[in-house]
Design an enzyme around this catalytic site. Structure first.
Site, short mmCIF file in Angstrom:
data_model
loop_
_atom_site.label_atom_id
_atom_site.label_comp_id
_atom_site.label_asym_id
_atom_site.label_seq_id
_atom_site.Cartn_x
_atom_site.Cartn_y
_atom_site.Cartn_z
N ARG A 233 0.85 -1.18 0.00
CA ARG A 233 0.00 0.00 0.00
C ARG A 233 0.89 1.23 0.00
NH1 ARG A 233 -3.86 -2.82 -1.29
NH2 ARG A 233 -5.86 -2.96 -0.16
N GLU A 262 -4.70 7.39 -4.73
CA GLU A 262 -5.04 6.62 -5.93
C GLU A 262 -6.47 6.93 -6.35
OE1 GLU A 262 -4.39 2.48 -5.16
OE2 GLU A 262 -2.24 2.72 -4.78
N HIS A 280 -1.63 0.29 -9.68
CA HIS A 280 -2.21 -0.65 -8.72
C HIS A 280 -2.90 -1.81 -9.43
CE1 HIS A 280 -3.92 -0.94 -4.36
NE2 HIS A 280 -3.64 -2.14 -4.86
#
Length: 314
Positions: A233, A262, A280
């Site tokens: 993360r 994000e 991601h």
């Protein structure tokens, strides 16, 4: 909005798992609701479960859903959910335990190879017609000679270690707890692991304790020949410190699949040629996604039947 019927499932993203419930539930996409608080006070009283990716911060108004009983996370992470609040409310939380370990580990190695072997730079050079004889790229280290440190030796970290073994790399790891069955040595501290590594791969969970753990001190310990890879993360890395390290040569390069914010527009990182980025997508592969959807569906179905939940954390 059409008349609802119980049970109702509210899904926060289009996650491709909802077709499993089309015959038994009313499905409500979050995007169809202009005012979630007003919805919660009205027809939202019929919502029994929310399906989410897990890492996305939950809106405060979700907790206004009076009869919410389950938050089902498609992925492994659940850092976007207030677990203490869910427990206090009696809301069950399930995750996609073990569904994408191998795919995320693949991405970690992909980012590592791209960063160390300068694959994006080499690609741009060839596309630009700049391959005219003498290579314009600096010599790079051999991965088989590199010391690789893994931060967090859970399922994903272990899968990364197995892949690195195939490259012949030296492997060590660090985490807050000993693992008696770990095949690789554990460093005494995270700083020690960084100092003894050429590559630091972050695979630890996002918690209050791990937030910002890869800071300026750890990057300095990793050193000017070091590389950082993060597939966990974004919150685990001090991004300002990382940018400074890349700008000044404090480390050689980095590969990031996750970020503090994000999505983002890339502007904070755009001028850093030694950084490889992906949006991601570590878990975005057929096998892992199929398993994640199946587990999410199993959890929701079990909840609706009143059966034990296959992968509950609360």
């Amino acid at each position: 909005m059409t008349e609802v019927r119980e049970p109702v499932l509210l899904y926060l993203e289009h996650l491709g798992v909802i077709d499993a419930f089309e015959q038994c539930c009313t499905l409500v996409p979050r995007s169809s609701i202009a005012d979630l608080s007003a919805y919660a006070r009205g027809s939202g009283r019929d919502v029994r479960a929310v399906i989410t990716a897990g890492g996305t911060p939950m809106e405060e108004a979700i907790w206004d859903l009076q009869n919410l009983g389950l938050i089902a996370c498609l992925g492994v992470g659940y850092d976007g959910i207030d677990i203490d609040r869910a427990r206090a409310r009696g809301v069950r939380v399930t995750v996609g335990r073990g569904v994408n370990d191998e795919d995320v580990a693949d991405m970690a190695l992909g980012l590592l190879l791209a960063a160390v072997r300068q694959i994006p730079q080499a690609d741009r050079m060839v596309r630009a017609g700049a391959w005219k004889g003498e290579l314009l790229l600096p010599m790079v280290p051999s991965l088989s000679r590199m010391r690789c440190g893994i931060v967090g030796l859970g399922a994903i970290g272990s899968a990364i270690g197995r892949r690195l073994t195939g490259f012949g790399s030296s492997i060590a790891w660090w985490g807050p707890r000993e693992k008696g069955d770990a095949p690789w040595p554990r460093a005494a501290t995270l700083a020690d692991l960084a100092a003894d590594s050429d590559v630091l791969i972050v695979a630890a969970p996002a918690t209050a304790e791990t937030e910002g753990m890869i800071d300026a001190r750890i990057l300095k310990a990793l050193g000017p020949r070091g590389y950082l890879v993060n597939i966990s993360r974004g919150s685990l890395v001090d991004e300002l410190a990382l940018r400074r390290a890349l700008e000044t040569g404090g480390i050689t390069g980095a590969g990031l699949d996750v970020f503090a914010t994000e999505p983002h527009d890339g502007s904070f990182w755009r001028d850093l040629d030694t950084l490889v980025m992906t949006p991601h997508v570590g878990a975005w592969a057929e096998r892992g996604m199929a398993q994640a959807k199946a587990m999410c569906a199993s959890n929701v179905s079990a909840f609706l039947r009143g059966d034990p939940l296959p992968s509950a954390i609360v």
